[in-house]
Scaffold this motif. Structure first.
Motif, PDB file in Angstrom:
ATOM      1  N   CYS A 127      -7.329  -2.436 -16.083  1.00 18.06           N
ATOM      2  CA  CYS A 127      -6.484  -2.024 -14.957  1.00 18.06           C
ATOM      3  C   CYS A 127      -5.009  -2.351 -15.178  1.00 18.06           C
ATOM      4  O   CYS A 127      -4.156  -1.891 -14.429  1.00 18.06           O
ATOM      5  CB  CYS A 127      -6.982  -2.652 -13.660  1.00 18.06           C
ATOM      6  N   ARG A 128      -4.702  -3.089 -16.204  1.00 15.99           N
ATOM      7  CA  ARG A 128      -3.293  -3.399 -16.500  1.00 15.99           C
ATOM      8  C   ARG A 128      -2.644  -2.331 -17.378  1.00 15.99           C
ATOM      9  O   ARG A 128      -1.460  -2.388 -17.655  1.00 15.99           O
ATOM     10  CB  ARG A 128      -3.186  -4.750 -17.192  1.00 15.99           C
ATOM     11  N   TYR A 129      -3.428  -1.355 -17.830  1.00 17.26           N
ATOM     12  CA  TYR A 129      -2.936  -0.343 -18.749  1.00 17.26           C
ATOM     13  C   TYR A 129      -2.798   1.012 -18.056  1.00 17.26           C
ATOM     14  O   TYR A 129      -3.686   1.449 -17.345  1.00 17.26           O
ATOM     15  CB  TYR A 129      -3.879  -0.207 -19.951  1.00 17.26           C
ATOM     16  N   HIS A 130      -1.675   1.642 -18.305  1.00 16.11           N
ATOM     17  CA  HIS A 130      -1.444   2.994 -17.810  1.00 16.11           C
ATOM     18  C   HIS A 130      -1.824   3.969 -18.916  1.00 16.11           C
ATOM     19  O   HIS A 130      -1.454   3.784 -20.071  1.00 16.11           O
ATOM     20  CB  HIS A 130       0.029   3.180 -17.429  1.00 16.11           C
ATOM     21  N   PHE A 131      -2.567   5.003 -18.536  1.00 22.50           N
ATOM     22  CA  PHE A 131      -3.036   5.977 -19.509  1.00 22.50           C
ATOM     23  C   PHE A 131      -2.215   7.252 -19.453  1.00 22.50           C
ATOM     24  O   PHE A 131      -1.679   7.619 -18.402  1.00 22.50           O
ATOM     25  CB  PHE A 131      -4.510   6.313 -19.244  1.00 22.50           C
ATOM     26  N   HIS A 132      -2.149   7.922 -20.595  1.00 22.67           N
ATOM     27  CA  HIS A 132      -1.474   9.215 -20.652  1.00 22.67           C
ATOM     28  C   HIS A 132      -2.261  10.188 -19.776  1.00 22.67           C
ATOM     29  O   HIS A 132      -3.497  10.195 -19.814  1.00 22.67           O
ATOM     30  CB  HIS A 132      -1.426   9.717 -22.103  1.00 22.67           C
ATOM     31  N   PRO A 133      -1.580  11.028 -19.008  1.00 22.04           N
ATOM     32  CA  PRO A 133      -2.300  11.934 -18.102  1.00 22.04           C
ATOM     33  C   PRO A 133      -3.211  12.938 -18.789  1.00 22.04           C
ATOM     34  O   PRO A 133      -4.137  13.454 -18.156  1.00 22.04           O
ATOM     35  CB  PRO A 133      -1.186  12.636 -17.325  1.00 22.04           C
ATOM     36  N   SER A 134      -3.028  13.202 -20.058  1.00 27.07           N
ATOM     37  CA  SER A 134      -3.927  14.141 -20.753  1.00 27.07           C
ATOM     38  C   SER A 134      -5.355  13.605 -20.790  1.00 27.07           C
ATOM     39  O   SER A 134      -6.306  14.382 -20.909  1.00 27.07           O
ATOM     40  CB  SER A 134      -3.429  14.432 -22.170  1.00 27.07           C
ATOM     41  N   ARG A 135      -5.526  12.307 -20.642  1.00 23.60           N
ATOM     42  CA  ARG A 135      -6.862  11.718 -20.616  1.00 23.60           C
ATOM     43  C   ARG A 135      -7.634  12.122 -19.360  1.00 23.60           C
ATOM     44  O   ARG A 135      -8.860  12.027 -19.320  1.00 23.60           O
ATOM     45  CB  ARG A 135      -6.792  10.187 -20.704  1.00 23.60           C
ATOM     46  N   PRO A 161       1.019   8.985  -7.884  1.00 24.90           N
ATOM     47  CA  PRO A 161       0.032   7.972  -8.284  1.00 24.90           C
ATOM     48  C   PRO A 161       0.170   7.568  -9.750  1.00 24.90           C
ATOM     49  O   PRO A 161       0.735   8.296 -10.563  1.00 24.90           O
ATOM     50  CB  PRO A 161      -1.308   8.668  -8.041  1.00 24.90           C
ATOM     51  N   LYS A 162      -0.376   6.401 -10.042  1.00 29.06           N
ATOM     52  CA  LYS A 162      -0.433   5.881 -11.408  1.00 29.06           C
ATOM     53  C   LYS A 162      -1.860   6.074 -11.923  1.00 29.06           C
ATOM     54  O   LYS A 162      -2.818   5.998 -11.163  1.00 29.06           O
ATOM     55  CB  LYS A 162      -0.095   4.390 -11.443  1.00 29.06           C
ATOM     56  N   PHE A 163      -1.999   6.280 -13.205  1.00 32.55           N
ATOM     57  CA  PHE A 163      -3.301   6.491 -13.836  1.00 32.55           C
ATOM     58  C   PHE A 163      -3.586   5.276 -14.704  1.00 32.55           C
ATOM     59  O   PHE A 163      -2.941   5.068 -15.729  1.00 32.55           O
ATOM     60  CB  PHE A 163      -3.253   7.781 -14.654  1.00 32.55           C
ATOM     61  N   ILE A 164      -4.555   4.455 -14.258  1.00 27.71           N
ATOM     62  CA  ILE A 164      -4.801   3.174 -14.910  1.00 27.71           C
ATOM     63  C   ILE A 164      -6.269   3.037 -15.336  1.00 27.71           C
ATOM     64  O   ILE A 164      -7.119   3.811 -14.919  1.00 27.71           O
ATOM     65  CB  ILE A 164      -4.410   1.996 -13.998  1.00 27.71           C
ATOM     66  N   LYS A 186       0.810  -1.222   0.000  1.00 26.80           N
ATOM     67  CA  LYS A 186       0.000   0.000   0.000  1.00 26.80           C
ATOM     68  C   LYS A 186       0.844   1.274   0.000  1.00 26.80           C
ATOM     69  O   LYS A 186       0.591   2.221   0.725  1.00 26.80           O
ATOM     70  CB  LYS A 186      -0.986  -0.005   1.164  1.00 26.80           C
ATOM     71  N   ASN A 187       1.864   1.267  -0.854  1.00 31.54           N
ATOM     72  CA  ASN A 187       2.723   2.440  -1.012  1.00 31.54           C
ATOM     73  C   ASN A 187       2.499   3.165  -2.328  1.00 31.54           C
ATOM     74  O   ASN A 187       2.846   4.323  -2.465  1.00 31.54           O
ATOM     75  CB  ASN A 187       4.208   2.042  -0.933  1.00 31.54           C
ATOM     76  N   ILE A 188       1.950   2.454  -3.316  1.00 32.73           N
ATOM     77  CA  ILE A 188       1.764   3.036  -4.635  1.00 32.73           C
ATOM     78  C   ILE A 188       0.273   3.237  -4.880  1.00 32.73           C
ATOM     79  O   ILE A 188      -0.496   2.288  -4.917  1.00 32.73           O
ATOM     80  CB  ILE A 188       2.353   2.126  -5.733  1.00 32.73           C
ATOM     81  N   TYR A 189      -0.106   4.485  -5.033  1.00 30.50           N
ATOM     82  CA  TYR A 189      -1.499   4.825  -5.289  1.00 30.50           C
ATOM     83  C   TYR A 189      -1.814   4.668  -6.770  1.00 30.50           C
ATOM     84  O   TYR A 189      -0.961   4.904  -7.620  1.00 30.50           O
ATOM     85  CB  TYR A 189      -1.784   6.271  -4.882  1.00 30.50           C
ATOM     86  N   ALA A 190      -3.058   4.302  -7.046  1.00 26.14           N
ATOM     87  CA  ALA A 190      -3.530   4.200  -8.423  1.00 26.14           C
ATOM     88  C   ALA A 190      -4.842   4.970  -8.545  1.00 26.14           C
ATOM     89  O   ALA A 190      -5.635   5.022  -7.601  1.00 26.14           O
ATOM     90  CB  ALA A 190      -3.742   2.740  -8.807  1.00 26.14           C
ATOM     91  N   ILE A 191      -5.035   5.559  -9.694  1.00 24.97           N
ATOM     92  CA  ILE A 191      -6.293   6.245 -10.004  1.00 24.97           C
ATOM     93  C   ILE A 191      -6.884   5.547 -11.213  1.00 24.97           C
ATOM     94  O   ILE A 191      -6.320   5.600 -12.307  1.00 24.97           O
ATOM     95  CB  ILE A 191      -6.059   7.732 -10.317  1.00 24.97           C
ATOM     96  N   ILE A 193       1.257  13.119 -12.539  1.00 25.50           N
ATOM     97  CA  ILE A 193       1.304  11.851 -13.265  1.00 25.50           C
ATOM     98  C   ILE A 193       2.268  11.941 -14.449  1.00 25.50           C
ATOM     99  O   ILE A 193       3.006  10.995 -14.738  1.00 25.50           O
ATOM    100  CB  ILE A 193      -0.112  11.432 -13.700  1.00 25.50           C
ATOM    101  N   LEU A 194       2.295  13.083 -15.130  1.00 24.53           N
ATOM    102  CA  LEU A 194       3.207  13.269 -16.261  1.00 24.53           C
ATOM    103  C   LEU A 194       4.665  13.128 -15.827  1.00 24.53           C
ATOM    104  O   LEU A 194       5.447  12.434 -16.473  1.00 24.53           O
ATOM    105  CB  LEU A 194       2.993  14.638 -16.914  1.00 24.53           C
TER     106      LEU A 194
END
Length: 176
Positions: free
Chosen positions: A106-114, A96-99, A36-41, A72-73
């Motif tokens: 949930c296995r894909y990371h999205f570009h922060p512009s999304r 955080p990671k944007f997934i 629980k150290n890495i946050y995801a959005i 995120i960028l």
């Protein structure tokens, strides 16, 4: 000090904590359920499907979205171009990671512009936040933040070159 600088340095962390406090652990720590150290959005947490952003008015939502975009960028650029230093960077920042959404996305990371696309959908019938205007205010602030960060914490990375990689990813171009 411009309006974005004030928001970023005085309010963003609190708003980010408020945002994450309403998200269940299985989504918030999707990529790090054990430590629980890495946050995801996940995308859906930014849309009107959930009330996670209802605490922000339209102006605050624009500031929050732009600050989150840059957070995120910077993480994405470090991972992509400076992978040998990424573990240290991640330990310092915990950005955080944007997934995507489950199942499957949930296995894909999205570009922060999304973020801007998904944050434009809201539950309260408000008009769309003006992200592009706030984005222009944020550029000089975040440029300085990034350069200072690398100068103070990771001097082996040239902050100016790092920022150039970030700016190549901007979704809004400066209007003349």
């Amino acid at each position: 000090m411009n309006q974005f600088s004030t928001y970023y340095n005085q309010q963003f962390r609190q708003d980010l904590n408020t945002f994450f406090s309403g998200i269940p652990d299985e989504s918030r720590f999707h990529e790090d359920r054990k430590e629980k150290n890495i946050y995801a959005i996940q995308i859906e947490r930014l849309t009107g499907k959930y009330p996670h952003l209802d605490f922000l008015n339209n102006e605050q939502k624009a500031f929050f979205g732009v600050a989150l975009y840059f957070t995120i960028l910077v993480d994405m650029v470090c991972y992509t171009y400076y992978r040998q230093d990424y573990s240290y960077f991640q330990n310092l920042t915990r950005y955080p990671k944007f997934i995507g959404n489950c199942p499957g996305g949930c296995r894909y990371h999205f570009h922060p512009s999304r973020l801007f696309e998904f944050m434009s959908h809201n539950r309260l019938g408000r008009k769309k936040p003006e992200f592009s205007e706030v984005f222009q205010l944020a550029i000089p602030v975040m440029s300085q933040e990034v350069r200072n960060f690398f100068q103070e914490h990771m001097w082996q990375i040239n902050g100016k070159l790092f920022w150039e990689k970030c700016s190549a990813e901007f979704p809004f171009r400066r209007s003349s």
